[in-house]
Scaffold this active site. Structure first.
Site, PDB file in Angstrom:
ATOM      1  N   GLU A  49      43.287  -5.476  18.518  1.00  0.00           N
ATOM      2  CA  GLU A  49      41.965  -5.174  17.979  1.00  0.00           C
ATOM      3  C   GLU A  49      41.385  -4.123  18.919  1.00  0.00           C
ATOM      4  O   GLU A  49      41.252  -4.370  20.121  1.00  0.00           O
ATOM      5  CB  GLU A  49      41.097  -6.441  17.954  1.00  0.00           C
ATOM      6  CG  GLU A  49      39.755  -6.280  17.286  1.00  0.00           C
ATOM      7  CD  GLU A  49      39.831  -6.210  15.750  1.00  0.00           C
ATOM      8  OE1 GLU A  49      38.803  -5.898  15.140  1.00  0.00           O
ATOM      9  OE2 GLU A  49      40.910  -6.442  15.175  1.00  0.00           O
ATOM     10  N   ASP A  60      27.986  -7.083  21.318  1.00  0.00           N
ATOM     11  CA  ASP A  60      28.751  -7.199  22.554  1.00  0.00           C
ATOM     12  C   ASP A  60      27.858  -7.469  23.750  1.00  0.00           C
ATOM     13  O   ASP A  60      26.766  -6.919  23.865  1.00  0.00           O
ATOM     14  CB  ASP A  60      29.565  -5.917  22.781  1.00  0.00           C
ATOM     15  CG  ASP A  60      30.663  -5.777  21.754  1.00  0.00           C
ATOM     16  OD1 ASP A  60      31.414  -6.742  21.589  1.00  0.00           O
ATOM     17  OD2 ASP A  60      30.751  -4.729  21.096  1.00  0.00           O
ATOM     18  N   TYR A 175      37.289 -13.116  10.769  1.00  0.00           N
ATOM     19  CA  TYR A 175      36.895 -13.238  12.177  1.00  0.00           C
ATOM     20  C   TYR A 175      35.896 -14.377  12.270  1.00  0.00           C
ATOM     21  O   TYR A 175      34.796 -14.289  11.738  1.00  0.00           O
ATOM     22  CB  TYR A 175      36.259 -11.914  12.608  1.00  0.00           C
ATOM     23  CG  TYR A 175      35.999 -11.729  14.078  1.00  0.00           C
ATOM     24  CD1 TYR A 175      36.739 -10.803  14.821  1.00  0.00           C
ATOM     25  CD2 TYR A 175      34.987 -12.416  14.731  1.00  0.00           C
ATOM     26  CE1 TYR A 175      36.481 -10.582  16.163  1.00  0.00           C
ATOM     27  CE2 TYR A 175      34.723 -12.198  16.080  1.00  0.00           C
ATOM     28  CZ  TYR A 175      35.473 -11.294  16.782  1.00  0.00           C
ATOM     29  OH  TYR A 175      35.207 -11.082  18.120  1.00  0.00           O
TER      30      TYR A 175
END
Length: 274
Positions: A49, A60, A175
């Site tokens: 990924e 993030d 995911y």
């Protein structure tokens, strides 16, 4: 593209999890980035990924935000990032390669142009981190036209309707988050909610890959126990790059050791995984 299917079929036949490490392409520079990716593959990665550096990566945590600053400071462009992924594809023709990006980067290129470039470089999937599944139609047609799997995120607090749409729309894999929040702020994966994973399976989701909250082998066993098909580790690897990028040999050795430890946990036969 059959690369994801082949990967998941291979590991599940052995009762294993797929291990998909994450790094930012071009970090700390193009040459070392390729060496890092080679190290990931050599030490047990089943797929990759890869992220494009973006100035405002909302999902993030500070570890990955710090890493994105280096390619940006080097003027390492989106074009350069995609070309680097193309080099990785040429080296590893069978390896599933996913791209993690943000909507602004796709819009800046033009959606059709962006997915065309992804196809040209041999990318299998694209996860637009800030695109919720209800906005999927923004990208669906162009992804499909270019034979790119669109991956969506399933959060643990999603209602059934959202989980159902996610299972239907996500291609390649889904995911899954074990918790809300940002990457790299580790909460033991064993405390994760798992009932939503069973619901995704009922809705015939593609394979489930857990992407938050995994930084050590114990978390991998917890994830297997919860019933996922694969795991992604990002912050732990990127942290090693942040710490040692001025000493590449140590950096690559530490990444190799870490990836080996996670790959071994993923590739243990998980007899209790559903």
């Amino acid at each position: 593209m059959m690369r994801y299917k082949n990967m998941f079929d291979k590991v599940s036949a052995k009762g294993q999890l797929a291990y998909i490490p994450f790094v930012i392409v071009g970090d700390p520079d193009a040459e070392l980035s390729l060496k890092i990716i080679d190290t990931l593959v050599a030490n047990g990665a089943d797929g990759l990924e890869l992220g494009l550096a973006f100035s405002d990566p909302v999902a993030d945590g500070p570890v990955i935000q710090q890493a994105t600053l280096r390619p940006l400071a080097n003027q390492f462009s989106i074009e350069a990032g995609l070309n680097l992924i193309g080099q990785v594809r040429q080296k590893y023709p069978e390896l599933p390669i996913g791209l993690l990006t943000y909507a602004n980067l796709v819009f800046a290129q033009g959606i059709d142009v962006f997915f065309g470039k992804c196809k040209a470089q041999g990318i299998d999937s694209v996860l637009v981190a800030d695109c919720p599944v209800k906005e999927s139609e923004l990208f669906e047609a162009d992804a499909k036209k270019n034979n790119i799997d669109l991956v969506f995120i399933a959060p643990p607090d999603a209602d059934d309707a959202t989980l159902k749409v996610t299972a239907e729309k996500s291609k390649g894999y889904t995911y899954v988050l074990s918790r809300k929040g940002i990457t790299g702020t580790e909460v033991a994966a064993s405390k994760a909610k798992t009932d939503f994973l069973q619901k995704l399976k009922q809705y015939q989701s593609p394979p489930l890959v857990q992407g938050f909250g995994i930084s050590e082998p114990k978390h991998v066993f917890d994830a297997a126990n919860a019933g996922v098909d694969g795991i992604i580790t990002g912050s732990a690897i990127v942290n090693l790059i942040n710490q040692h990028y001025n000493n590449p040999q140590i950096m690559l050795e530490q990444i190799a050791d870490y990836v080996t430890s996670i790959a071994q946990a993923a590739h243990t036969e998980h007899t209790y995984a559903t």
